[in-house]
Design an enzyme around this catalytic site. Sequence first.
Site, short mmCIF file in Angstrom:
data_model
loop_
_atom_site.label_atom_id
_atom_site.label_comp_id
_atom_site.label_asym_id
_atom_site.label_seq_id
_atom_site.Cartn_x
_atom_site.Cartn_y
_atom_site.Cartn_z
N MET A 261 0.84 -1.20 0.00
CA MET A 261 0.00 0.00 0.00
C MET A 261 0.87 1.25 0.00
O MET A 261 1.80 1.37 0.79
CB MET A 261 -0.92 -0.04 1.23
CG MET A 261 -1.82 1.16 1.37
SD MET A 261 -2.98 1.32 -0.03
CE MET A 261 -3.15 3.08 -0.12
N HIS A 295 6.18 -0.04 -8.07
CA HIS A 295 4.77 0.34 -8.23
C HIS A 295 4.34 1.29 -7.11
O HIS A 295 3.79 2.36 -7.39
CB HIS A 295 3.90 -0.92 -8.23
CG HIS A 295 2.44 -0.67 -8.36
ND1 HIS A 295 1.78 -0.76 -9.57
CD2 HIS A 295 1.50 -0.32 -7.45
CE1 HIS A 295 0.50 -0.47 -9.39
NE2 HIS A 295 0.30 -0.20 -8.12
N GLU A 296 4.61 0.92 -5.88
CA GLU A 296 4.17 1.76 -4.76
C GLU A 296 4.92 3.10 -4.78
O GLU A 296 4.34 4.14 -4.51
CB GLU A 296 4.38 1.04 -3.42
CG GLU A 296 3.73 -0.33 -3.30
CD GLU A 296 2.28 -0.40 -3.74
OE1 GLU A 296 1.56 0.60 -3.62
OE2 GLU A 296 1.86 -1.48 -4.24
N GLU A 318 -4.34 3.35 -10.88
CA GLU A 318 -3.83 1.98 -10.92
C GLU A 318 -3.39 1.56 -12.33
O GLU A 318 -2.32 1.01 -12.50
CB GLU A 318 -4.84 0.99 -10.34
CG GLU A 318 -5.11 1.18 -8.84
CD GLU A 318 -3.86 1.12 -7.97
OE1 GLU A 318 -2.80 0.70 -8.46
OE2 GLU A 318 -3.96 1.51 -6.79
N1 B3K Z 1 -3.51 0.76 -3.77
C1 B3K Z 1 -3.27 -0.49 -3.16
C2 B3K Z 1 -4.41 -1.43 -3.23
C3 B3K Z 1 -5.47 -1.21 -2.22
C4 B3K Z 1 -6.46 -2.33 -2.24
C5 B3K Z 1 -7.60 -2.08 -1.36
N2 B3K Z 1 -8.46 -3.24 -1.26
C6 B3K Z 1 -2.05 -1.15 -3.69
C7 B3K Z 1 -1.65 -0.77 -5.04
O1 B3K Z 1 -2.34 -0.96 -6.02
O2 B3K Z 1 -0.60 -0.21 -5.17
ZN ZN Z 2 -1.38 0.47 -7.22
#
Ligand code: B3K
Ligand code: ZN
Length: 867
Positions: A261, A295-296, A318
């Site tokens: 996350m 990615h994060e 995303e």
């Molecule tokens: N943004 C988070 C995913 C959150 C999921 C919530 N159920 C991770 C990501 O896509 O980077």
């Molecule tokens: Zn993401």
Amino acid sequence: MTIKTKRRADYMPPAFTISDVKMDVVLHPTAARITSYLTVKRLGNHHEKLILDGEKLVLNSVKIDGKITQDYEQTDSSLSIPNVPNSFQLEVITTIDPENNKALEGLYLSSGVYCTQCEAEGFRRITYFLDRPDVLATYEVTLHGNKNKYPTLLANGNPIARGEGDNGSHWVTWQDPHPKPCYLFAMVAGDFDVLTDEYTTTSGRKVALELYVDKGKKARGPFALESLKRAMKWDEDTYGLEYDLDIYMIVAVDFFNMGAMENKGLNIFNSKFVLADQNSATDEDFFNVESVIAHEYFHNWTGNRVTCRDWFQLSLKEGLTVFRDQQFSADMTSPLSNRIKHVRVMREHQFAEDASAMSHPIRPDEVMEMNNFYTVTVYDKGAEVIRMLHTLLGKKKFRKGMDEYFRRHDGQAVTCDDFVAAMQSVTELDLSHFALWYSQSGTPLITVSHQYDETAKRMSVTLSQHTPKTADQSVKRPLFMPVAFDCIDSKGNHYQDDEQRVKNNMLLLNEPSVTLQFSDVTSALIPVVLGNFSAPAKVKNPLPSEDLLAIFRFARDAFNRWDALQQLYDWCIEQYALGKPEAVTASIWDGLKEVVEREAQNHELLGECLVIPSFETLCQSRSLVDVEQLRQARRAFCQDFAQELATPLLTVYKNIHTGDYEYTLEAVNARRCRNVVLNHLARLPQGQELVCKQFNSSDNMTDTMGALKAAQHGDKEQFEKLLASFEQQWREEPLVLDKWFALHATQERDDILSHITLLREHPQFSIGNPNRVRALIGSFAFYNTAGFHAIDGSGYKFVTDYLLMLDKTNPQVAARIVTPLTQWQNYAPVYQEKMKVQLGRLLNEKGLSRDLFEKVSKSLAYDTPSQ
Ligand code: B3K
Ligand code: ZN
């Protein structure tokens, strides 16, 4: 049960906003006290009450501008306060129970670590708030906890003060100067080992990097930290984007619902995507660590600085961020194997989703439970849509468009339309038709037909597109897609169409169909379509095996070469399924042998080309699949494949010397190729010794797992022995043991259900840990074709029994694992009926979660659309 469906079209800007948040958090396992001071402002001219979201909170008190008030109304999910001033300070004190929060949303305590997960709507489980991404606030958070148990207290931003409290407690105050939506809020408290490093950005900002891992796991952290630095550098070089705080923290935890996350300045990761060393992690694990870390990190700009106006816009961040991490991974490793990886995900999972009751556009229109929309469609098809834009605009203009997007929207919460508008501003190309990709669901099918007129020496090739109806939309329009196209003859010459509609090997398909003419050709040509998977489409281009082998030999595009063999395998398996294995003639086997011999040195391409399409992929080019027949056909083909190609495969295996382990592109490709080959050879008597030898002499997890996976095709006793020895070695390492759980779960054996039941009693298994549950139960449901689809319905029932239990504590993970069951429409009626019986059991369950309810009710209501 009535659950409200939210619609994208109903979006309303918030009636109030919150610009500043101060929080005081006193940690306690069952009664953590959260005091929040919110600066609230009415937006616009109205007299509505303030309605805050909140779930599973015990409310202690409410103050407005310092004065206690009782004038409020509480429901299970909200706190409404009427007659509030236009601008005021709101103080709310709530108590929560982190220890018993098994849904792992909001603040929870697992394995002695407090951590949070707020996306999509978890912040409302911490305090009452306007829990929506278009409310952006700055945060100052003070955490209090026991100093011995929780020496580390973290939140977003920079630490600005710390001190000691009573009874052995201490506190730290964190300040995040960047206004952010509450889904990016995070806190962590625990006792960790820390790896530290530093990164200097191009403009000279020094950033402290801190990686927090479980005690004793420090040695497995350096690869993640190095990956982070590579990602930071890459984003500066590629997009001119720098990090914007003085500190970047990553915390690895064992209990996590998904991968990771992107909380501002404080990423929280599933330890699976952080910890890696050669003994415990495979090459694939290393790859995943690097790509998830990137990615994060990339979200800091695409997601955090520019965020989503509402959750229907999820693909804004995303799809774009997946595309960026794909670009990064391709640059760090190699474009071809990366592209094949993406295509496998699309074909195995996204096409299946499109064909199911959960079909939705990359920007969904209706949602019951937002967590159900973190899907392969929003993420992976979303990334394909961005990739098409990149293809259409070209690298330079795409970068210009991105610059413009940030110039316009930095600090804002915006929509997918805003993104397309920024891209539109840098190109002459009219993107209005292209934008249909955002609102139309379904997988387009490109059908290729061709005719050769021998007397006129003319060839015509027609490409037509058709998107079948989906569960959510019955009317489909032709899409605008870039279709990489080439035409070759059997000797490998390339041809240009008369009107030059194909430019730089690219055809812009924006009509239902287009016909290309080729003059003065002396033999029938072979159309080579959708190079590099230039659009997320299926292709029907039925070609004889010799043409497919010619594409493999001569096509310019490496993806097309790989794909030609995939098509050939698919066709061969179909012959087996039809009871005509002899249709796979000696000349086809010879062609395949030649492939192996010719490409013996090209480990990357050969490794990929020797992978037979998975059962799940095969399903996507078929309908009403007779599971048992297709499974047996695939198995028989694999067996013959090993037998027919034994000699060249053995030679390849013996000639690849991987040496001491190192994680380099060349070594990864060599190991991959060798393990794919071993997987075939293991089906033969002469393969047994190779498997054993590799298992016993391996100095790394990649080759150990390669041997173990191969062993399942050979002698059962030997396989059991190897599994036992693996367990012996790794029984104290749950993350490694997950591989072992997954292997057990995908085994073909008559007693598979009792076997899994036994494994649920394993000391390392726990229903509370999503990694374990995914490894054992998820692997069975997704990948144990024989067991899950057992004709008596026992596999479906087994999964359903488990889901009924899991749903009580962790609905998010339950809703993921139910996916294969909801895709019943792909299988023959005998399977369908039994799957639906189990879905019916779920639907009848009292207190079923919103997560499961949405997927199960949609699935049961689904009528296979007639085309
Ligand atoms: N943004 C988070 C995913 C959150 C999921 C919530 N159920 C991770 C990501 O896509 O980077
Ligand atoms: Zn993401």
